[in-house]
Design a protein around this motif. Structure first.
Motif, PDB file in Angstrom:
ATOM      1  N   THR A   1       0.799  -1.232   0.000  1.00 20.14           N
ATOM      2  CA  THR A   1       0.000   0.000   0.000  1.00 20.14           C
ATOM      3  C   THR A   1       0.825   1.272   0.000  1.00 20.14           C
ATOM      4  O   THR A   1       0.284   2.349  -0.203  1.00 20.14           O
ATOM      5  CB  THR A   1      -0.912   0.044   1.240  1.00 20.14           C
ATOM      6  N   GLY A   2       2.106   1.142   0.267  1.00 19.88           N
ATOM      7  CA  GLY A   2       2.942   2.330   0.330  1.00 19.88           C
ATOM      8  C   GLY A   2       2.862   3.028   1.673  1.00 19.88           C
ATOM      9  O   GLY A   2       3.368   4.120   1.842  1.00 19.88           O
ATOM     10  N   SER A   3       2.220   2.400   2.653  1.00 18.33           N
ATOM     11  CA  SER A   3       2.061   2.992   3.971  1.00 18.33           C
ATOM     12  C   SER A   3       2.215   1.924   5.040  1.00 18.33           C
ATOM     13  O   SER A   3       1.756   0.806   4.879  1.00 18.33           O
ATOM     14  CB  SER A   3       0.671   3.627   4.090  1.00 18.33           C
ATOM     15  N   LYS A   4       2.862   2.280   6.147  1.00 21.05           N
ATOM     16  CA  LYS A   4       3.018   1.332   7.241  1.00 21.05           C
ATOM     17  C   LYS A   4       1.803   1.334   8.161  1.00 21.05           C
ATOM     18  O   LYS A   4       1.661   0.465   8.996  1.00 21.05           O
ATOM     19  CB  LYS A   4       4.278   1.650   8.038  1.00 21.05           C
ATOM     20  N   GLN A   5       0.950   2.322   8.011  1.00 18.05           N
ATOM     21  CA  GLN A   5      -0.238   2.409   8.860  1.00 18.05           C
ATOM     22  C   GLN A   5      -1.386   1.605   8.246  1.00 18.05           C
ATOM     23  O   GLN A   5      -1.578   1.608   7.029  1.00 18.05           O
ATOM     24  CB  GLN A   5      -0.684   3.852   9.018  1.00 18.05           C
ATOM     25  N   ALA A   6      -2.129   0.940   9.107  1.00 11.30           N
ATOM     26  CA  ALA A   6      -3.308   0.211   8.647  1.00 11.30           C
ATOM     27  C   ALA A   6      -4.387   1.208   8.231  1.00 11.30           C
ATOM     28  O   ALA A   6      -4.511   2.276   8.834  1.00 11.30           O
ATOM     29  CB  ALA A   6      -3.834  -0.683   9.762  1.00 11.30           C
ATOM     30  N   PRO A   7      -5.156   0.896   7.210  1.00 11.95           N
ATOM     31  CA  PRO A   7      -6.228   1.810   6.807  1.00 11.95           C
ATOM     32  C   PRO A   7      -7.309   1.873   7.879  1.00 11.95           C
ATOM     33  O   PRO A   7      -7.531   0.923   8.617  1.00 11.95           O
ATOM     34  CB  PRO A   7      -6.774   1.192   5.519  1.00 11.95           C
ATOM     35  N   GLU A   8      -7.964   3.029   7.966  1.00 17.16           N
ATOM     36  CA  GLU A   8      -9.067   3.204   8.910  1.00 17.16           C
ATOM     37  C   GLU A   8     -10.257   2.363   8.453  1.00 17.16           C
ATOM     38  O   GLU A   8     -10.533   2.276   7.259  1.00 17.16           O
ATOM     39  CB  GLU A   8      -9.484   4.679   8.965  1.00 17.16           C
ATOM     40  N   PRO A   9     -10.974   1.748   9.381  1.00 18.08           N
ATOM     41  CA  PRO A   9     -12.159   0.978   8.981  1.00 18.08           C
ATOM     42  C   PRO A   9     -13.231   1.908   8.433  1.00 18.08           C
ATOM     43  O   PRO A   9     -13.332   3.064   8.843  1.00 18.08           O
ATOM     44  CB  PRO A   9     -12.620   0.310  10.270  1.00 18.08           C
ATOM     45  N   GLU A  10     -14.015   1.384   7.502  1.00 13.02           N
ATOM     46  CA  GLU A  10     -15.083   2.184   6.917  1.00 13.02           C
ATOM     47  C   GLU A  10     -16.184   2.409   7.946  1.00 13.02           C
ATOM     48  O   GLU A  10     -16.494   1.535   8.738  1.00 13.02           O
ATOM     49  CB  GLU A  10     -15.669   1.479   5.693  1.00 13.02           C
ATOM     50  N   VAL A  11     -16.740   3.595   7.908  1.00 15.97           N
ATOM     51  CA  VAL A  11     -17.820   3.940   8.819  1.00 15.97           C
ATOM     52  C   VAL A  11     -19.112   3.372   8.254  1.00 15.97           C
ATOM     53  O   VAL A  11     -19.416   3.542   7.077  1.00 15.97           O
ATOM     54  CB  VAL A  11     -17.949   5.473   8.974  1.00 15.97           C
ATOM     55  N   THR A  12     -19.883   2.691   9.100  1.00 12.74           N
ATOM     56  CA  THR A  12     -21.159   2.152   8.669  1.00 12.74           C
ATOM     57  C   THR A  12     -22.163   3.282   8.577  1.00 12.74           C
ATOM     58  O   THR A  12     -22.355   4.025   9.530  1.00 12.74           O
ATOM     59  CB  THR A  12     -21.664   1.097   9.668  1.00 12.74           C
ATOM     60  N   ARG A  13     -22.782   3.417   7.429  1.00 10.70           N
ATOM     61  CA  ARG A  13     -23.760   4.478   7.228  1.00 10.70           C
ATOM     62  C   ARG A  13     -25.118   4.036   7.733  1.00 10.70           C
ATOM     63  O   ARG A  13     -25.480   2.880   7.673  1.00 10.70           O
ATOM     64  CB  ARG A  13     -23.877   4.817   5.748  1.00 10.70           C
ATOM     65  N   GLU A  14     -25.854   5.013   8.222  1.00  8.03           N
ATOM     66  CA  GLU A  14     -27.223   4.738   8.634  1.00  8.03           C
ATOM     67  C   GLU A  14     -28.079   4.519   7.399  1.00  8.03           C
ATOM     68  O   GLU A  14     -27.749   4.986   6.317  1.00  8.03           O
ATOM     69  CB  GLU A  14     -27.784   5.926   9.416  1.00  8.03           C
ATOM     70  N   SER A  15     -29.162   3.829   7.583  1.00  2.00           N
ATOM     71  CA  SER A  15     -30.098   3.612   6.489  1.00  2.00           C
ATOM     72  C   SER A  15     -30.617   4.966   6.001  1.00  2.00           C
ATOM     73  O   SER A  15     -30.865   5.864   6.791  1.00  2.00           O
ATOM     74  CB  SER A  15     -31.264   2.762   6.972  1.00  2.00           C
ATOM     75  N   LYS A  16     -30.769   5.091   4.704  1.00  2.00           N
ATOM     76  CA  LYS A  16     -31.239   6.344   4.137  1.00  2.00           C
ATOM     77  C   LYS A  16     -32.734   6.541   4.384  1.00  2.00           C
ATOM     78  O   LYS A  16     -33.200   7.654   4.490  1.00  2.00           O
ATOM     79  CB  LYS A  16     -30.945   6.376   2.647  1.00  2.00           C
ATOM     80  N   TRP A  17     -33.489   5.469   4.487  1.00  2.00           N
ATOM     81  CA  TRP A  17     -34.932   5.539   4.602  1.00  2.00           C
ATOM     82  C   TRP A  17     -35.396   5.110   5.985  1.00  2.00           C
ATOM     83  O   TRP A  17     -34.896   4.149   6.539  1.00  2.00           O
ATOM     84  CB  TRP A  17     -35.593   4.641   3.556  1.00  2.00           C
ATOM     85  N   TYR A  18     -36.384   5.818   6.513  1.00  2.00           N
ATOM     86  CA  TYR A  18     -36.958   5.507   7.816  1.00  2.00           C
ATOM     87  C   TYR A  18     -38.457   5.321   7.684  1.00  2.00           C
ATOM     88  O   TYR A  18     -39.110   5.974   6.868  1.00  2.00           O
ATOM     89  CB  TYR A  18     -36.681   6.630   8.819  1.00  2.00           C
ATOM     90  N   SER A  19     -39.009   4.457   8.517  1.00  2.00           N
ATOM     91  CA  SER A  19     -40.455   4.292   8.593  1.00  2.00           C
ATOM     92  C   SER A  19     -41.015   5.425   9.452  1.00  2.00           C
ATOM     93  O   SER A  19     -40.267   6.179  10.075  1.00  2.00           O
ATOM     94  CB  SER A  19     -40.789   2.941   9.223  1.00  2.00           C
ATOM     95  N   THR A  20     -42.328   5.521   9.514  1.00  2.00           N
ATOM     96  CA  THR A  20     -42.932   6.557  10.347  1.00  2.00           C
ATOM     97  C   THR A  20     -42.609   6.312  11.821  1.00  2.00           C
ATOM     98  O   THR A  20     -42.395   7.258  12.575  1.00  2.00           O
ATOM     99  CB  THR A  20     -44.459   6.621  10.154  1.00  2.00           C
ATOM    100  N   THR A  21     -42.537   5.058  12.225  1.00  2.00           N
ATOM    101  CA  THR A  21     -42.197   4.729  13.610  1.00  2.00           C
ATOM    102  C   THR A  21     -40.771   5.143  13.932  1.00  2.00           C
ATOM    103  O   THR A  21     -40.505   5.748  14.983  1.00  2.00           O
ATOM    104  CB  THR A  21     -42.377   3.218  13.862  1.00  2.00           C
ATOM    105  N   ASP A  22     -39.832   4.832  13.019  1.00  2.00           N
ATOM    106  CA  ASP A  22     -38.435   5.217  13.229  1.00  2.00           C
ATOM    107  C   ASP A  22     -38.283   6.734  13.252  1.00  2.00           C
ATOM    108  O   ASP A  22     -37.547   7.290  14.066  1.00  2.00           O
ATOM    109  CB  ASP A  22     -37.544   4.630  12.133  1.00  2.00           C
ATOM    110  N   ALA A  23     -38.980   7.406  12.334  1.00  4.97           N
ATOM    111  CA  ALA A  23     -38.921   8.875  12.290  1.00  4.97           C
ATOM    112  C   ALA A  23     -39.488   9.465  13.578  1.00  4.97           C
ATOM    113  O   ALA A  23     -38.934  10.429  14.119  1.00  4.97           O
ATOM    114  CB  ALA A  23     -39.684   9.391  11.079  1.00  4.97           C
ATOM    115  N   ALA A  24     -40.573   8.891  14.076  1.00  5.73           N
ATOM    116  CA  ALA A  24     -41.179   9.375  15.318  1.00  5.73           C
ATOM    117  C   ALA A  24     -40.197   9.263  16.478  1.00  5.73           C
ATOM    118  O   ALA A  24     -40.081  10.183  17.291  1.00  5.73           O
ATOM    119  CB  ALA A  24     -42.454   8.590  15.620  1.00  5.73           C
ATOM    120  N   GLU A  25     -39.469   8.159  16.550  1.00  3.29           N
ATOM    121  CA  GLU A  25     -38.476   7.984  17.608  1.00  3.29           C
ATOM    122  C   GLU A  25     -37.377   9.034  17.505  1.00  3.29           C
ATOM    123  O   GLU A  25     -36.955   9.599  18.508  1.00  3.29           O
ATOM    124  CB  GLU A  25     -37.878   6.582  17.540  1.00  3.29           C
ATOM    125  N   ARG A  26     -36.912   9.283  16.287  1.00  2.00           N
ATOM    126  CA  ARG A  26     -35.848  10.278  16.093  1.00  2.00           C
ATOM    127  C   ARG A  26     -36.323  11.684  16.415  1.00  2.00           C
ATOM    128  O   ARG A  26     -35.535  12.519  16.849  1.00  2.00           O
ATOM    129  CB  ARG A  26     -35.317  10.213  14.666  1.00  2.00           C
TER     130      ARG A  26
END
Length: 75
Positions: free
Chosen positions: A8-33
């Motif tokens: 890779t040309g680097s001695k450092q390990a790559p950072e882990p990918e950040v898990t993205r939240e779901s783009k879509w929410y139900s009405t119940t999920d939106a109500a909680e948020r």
């Protein structure tokens, strides 16, 4: 670690990918948020104060629309 630098040309390990939240929410999920009831979310959708898409009889709301609605309520 020599193999990592060679591969890779680097001695450092790559950072882990950040898990993205779901783009879509139900009405119940939106109500909680939003800290409101599911019925209040559906009423806001009906009154066109909250954007949502109806997919196969289910309302789906994006994160951005939830944040816009939250900001409008705070104003």
């Amino acid at each position: 670690m020599a193999w990592r630098a060679a591969a890779t040309g680097s001695k450092q390990a790559p950072e882990p990918e950040v898990t993205r939240e779901s783009k879509w929410y139900s009405t119940t999920d939106a109500a909680e948020r939003l800290g409101i009831t599911d019925r209040a979310v559906r009423l806001a959708i009906q009154e066109r104060r909250l954007n949502a898409i109806n997919l196969h009889g289910r309302w789906r709301i994006t994160t951005e629309d939830i944040e816009h609605f939250k900001a409008a309520r705070a104003a």
